[in-house]
Design a protein around this motif. Structure first.
Motif, PDB file in Angstrom:
ATOM      1  N   ASP A 167      10.730  36.343  -5.803  1.00 59.39           N
ATOM      2  CA  ASP A 167      11.815  35.762  -5.022  1.00 59.39           C
ATOM      3  C   ASP A 167      11.237  34.564  -4.258  1.00 59.39           C
ATOM      4  OD1 ASP A 167      13.487  35.253  -2.647  1.00 59.39           O
ATOM      5  OD2 ASP A 167      14.608  37.009  -3.312  1.00 59.39           O
ATOM      6  N   ARG A 168      11.682  33.374  -4.588  1.00 58.70           N
ATOM      7  CA  ARG A 168      11.076  32.167  -4.034  1.00 58.70           C
ATOM      8  C   ARG A 168      11.230  32.076  -2.530  1.00 58.70           C
ATOM      9  NH1 ARG A 168      12.712  27.387  -8.412  1.00 58.70           N
ATOM     10  NH2 ARG A 168      11.648  28.331 -10.213  1.00 58.70           N
ATOM     11  N   ALA A 169      12.428  32.371  -2.034  1.00 59.56           N
ATOM     12  CA  ALA A 169      12.648  32.292  -0.587  1.00 59.56           C
ATOM     13  C   ALA A 169      11.751  33.281   0.144  1.00 59.56           C
ATOM     14  CB  ALA A 169      14.111  32.555  -0.268  1.00 59.56           C
ATOM     15  N   ALA A 170      11.634  34.501  -0.379  1.00 52.47           N
ATOM     16  CA  ALA A 170      10.820  35.522   0.277  1.00 52.47           C
ATOM     17  C   ALA A 170       9.343  35.172   0.223  1.00 52.47           C
ATOM     18  CB  ALA A 170      11.069  36.881  -0.378  1.00 52.47           C
ATOM     19  N   ILE A 171       8.882  34.610  -0.903  1.00 59.51           N
ATOM     20  CA  ILE A 171       7.453  34.290  -1.013  1.00 59.51           C
ATOM     21  C   ILE A 171       7.090  33.126  -0.102  1.00 59.51           C
ATOM     22  CG2 ILE A 171       7.482  32.606  -2.903  1.00 59.51           C
ATOM     23  CD1 ILE A 171       5.060  35.577  -2.519  1.00 59.51           C
ATOM     24  N   VAL A 172       8.023  32.187   0.104  1.00 62.64           N
ATOM     25  CA  VAL A 172       7.773  31.090   1.050  1.00 62.64           C
ATOM     26  C   VAL A 172       7.687  31.640   2.474  1.00 62.64           C
ATOM     27  CG1 VAL A 172       8.769  29.022   2.103  1.00 62.64           C
ATOM     28  CG2 VAL A 172       8.761  29.282  -0.389  1.00 62.64           C
ATOM     29  N   CYS A 173       8.607  32.535   2.820  1.00 62.24           N
ATOM     30  CA  CYS A 173       8.563  33.163   4.145  1.00 62.24           C
ATOM     31  C   CYS A 173       7.252  33.925   4.335  1.00 62.24           C
ATOM     32  CB  CYS A 173       9.739  34.115   4.326  1.00 62.24           C
ATOM     33  SG  CYS A 173      11.341  33.299   4.510  1.00 62.24           S
ATOM     34  N   PHE A 174       6.839  34.640   3.291  1.00 62.90           N
ATOM     35  CA  PHE A 174       5.576  35.367   3.381  1.00 62.90           C
ATOM     36  C   PHE A 174       4.406  34.411   3.610  1.00 62.90           C
ATOM     37  CE2 PHE A 174       1.741  36.408   0.906  1.00 62.90           C
ATOM     38  CZ  PHE A 174       1.249  37.441   1.695  1.00 62.90           C
ATOM     39  N   ALA A 175       4.351  33.324   2.845  1.00 61.12           N
ATOM     40  CA  ALA A 175       3.230  32.384   2.960  1.00 61.12           C
ATOM     41  C   ALA A 175       3.136  31.788   4.364  1.00 61.12           C
ATOM     42  CB  ALA A 175       3.377  31.283   1.918  1.00 61.12           C
ATOM     43  N   VAL A 176       4.280  31.389   4.902  1.00 62.22           N
ATOM     44  CA  VAL A 176       4.288  30.797   6.245  1.00 62.22           C
ATOM     45  C   VAL A 176       3.862  31.827   7.287  1.00 62.22           C
ATOM     46  CG1 VAL A 176       5.754  29.795   8.039  1.00 62.22           C
ATOM     47  CG2 VAL A 176       6.024  29.072   5.649  1.00 62.22           C
ATOM     48  N   LEU A 177       4.431  33.027   7.197  1.00 64.32           N
ATOM     49  CA  LEU A 177       4.114  34.065   8.169  1.00 64.32           C
ATOM     50  C   LEU A 177       2.684  34.571   8.018  1.00 64.32           C
ATOM     51  CD1 LEU A 177       7.458  36.076   8.069  1.00 64.32           C
ATOM     52  CD2 LEU A 177       6.609  34.685   9.965  1.00 64.32           C
ATOM     53  N   GLU A 178       2.160  34.562   6.797  1.00 70.29           N
ATOM     54  CA  GLU A 178       0.786  35.011   6.580  1.00 70.29           C
ATOM     55  C   GLU A 178      -0.204  34.079   7.275  1.00 70.29           C
ATOM     56  OE1 GLU A 178      -2.015  37.708   4.451  1.00 70.29           O
ATOM     57  OE2 GLU A 178      -0.005  37.783   5.305  1.00 70.29           O
TER      58      GLU A 178
END
Length: 237
Positions: free
Chosen positions: A23-34
């Protein structure tokens, strides 16, 4: 912030990897939050291998071999951040007051900190802490009760705890890093989820028992909070 980011990063990573494709939106959120998570506390590095494990499990199940390389990169970046944090800590004299610990010391300390907290005398309330621990273990057992449950994600919360604790104990044999349970406070959200799962299992089995257990938990937590207010009345809780 550190404990909240630990849960948010894990949540968005699980959302990103729940389907056949990321899921592109979720993986972007994960990357930023990580990135925010790794920058919040040097012990956040202990959760990075767990995040990589989630990603690798998804990649192996879907035969996304390119994702395996990405997972290894995640581990590598986390390791570099960890080595840098360790170098800064030790070069500034940190860790000199840390003592070597064992699992027998670590587990009771974590359970007490994540349930009633440091406002109580552990020697007097250990039996209450055991009650919280048993409820959390019921949550663990529910996730690991069979292969179907494990395949549906029942292994995730146990691994959420096992990976950071194992890494800390391994590094402890070389350089002690642990002082108090606050050094693993990123795990408190997972502990609360395990308590909730354990309570759900009790509720399915016997609602009266579940209600009494919940009442007991609330009363003991209220007692702990009252001690904070009495011992430090000038601090805004």
């Amino acid at each position: 912030v550190w404990a909240v980011l630990a849960m948010l990063t894990t949540y968005f990573l699980l959302r990103a990897t729940e389907g056949e494709r990321l899921d592109r939106a979720a993986i972007v959120c994960f990357a930023v939050l990580e990135v925010m998570f790794l920058a919040s506390h040097y012990f956040s590095i202990f959760l990075a291998p767990f995040h990589a494990l989630i990603f690798l499990v998804w990649a192996l199940r879907r035969r996304r071999y390119w994702a395996i390389g990405l997972g290894m990169i995640l581990l590598g970046v986390g390791a570099l951040i960890g080595f840098y944090a360790a170098w800064v800590l030790i070069s500034q004299g940190g860790g000199a007051n840390f003592a070597r610990i064992s699992l027998a010391i670590l587990l009771p300390d974590m359970i007490n900190a994540f349930s009633l907290g440091l406002s109580v005398d552990y020697g007097q309330v250990w039996w209450i802490d055991i009650g919280f621990a048993i409820l959390a273990l019921i949550g663990v057992g529910w996730g690991l009760r069979n292969r179907k449950a494990m395949a549906a994600g029942g292994w995730i919360l146990p691994a959420f705890f096992a990976v950071p604790v194992a890494l800390l104990l391994i590094i402890n044999t070389i350089q002690p890093l642990y002082m108090t349970a606050r050094h693993l406070s990123q795990l408190v959200g997972g502990f609360i989820l395990l308590l909730a799962i354990g309570m759900g299992v009790l509720w399915q089995w016997q609602r009266i028992v579940a209600g009494l257990v919940l009442l007991g938990m609330l009363l003991t937590i209220g007692y702990s909070l009252s001690l904070i207010h009495i011992s430090e009345p000038t601090r805004p809780y």
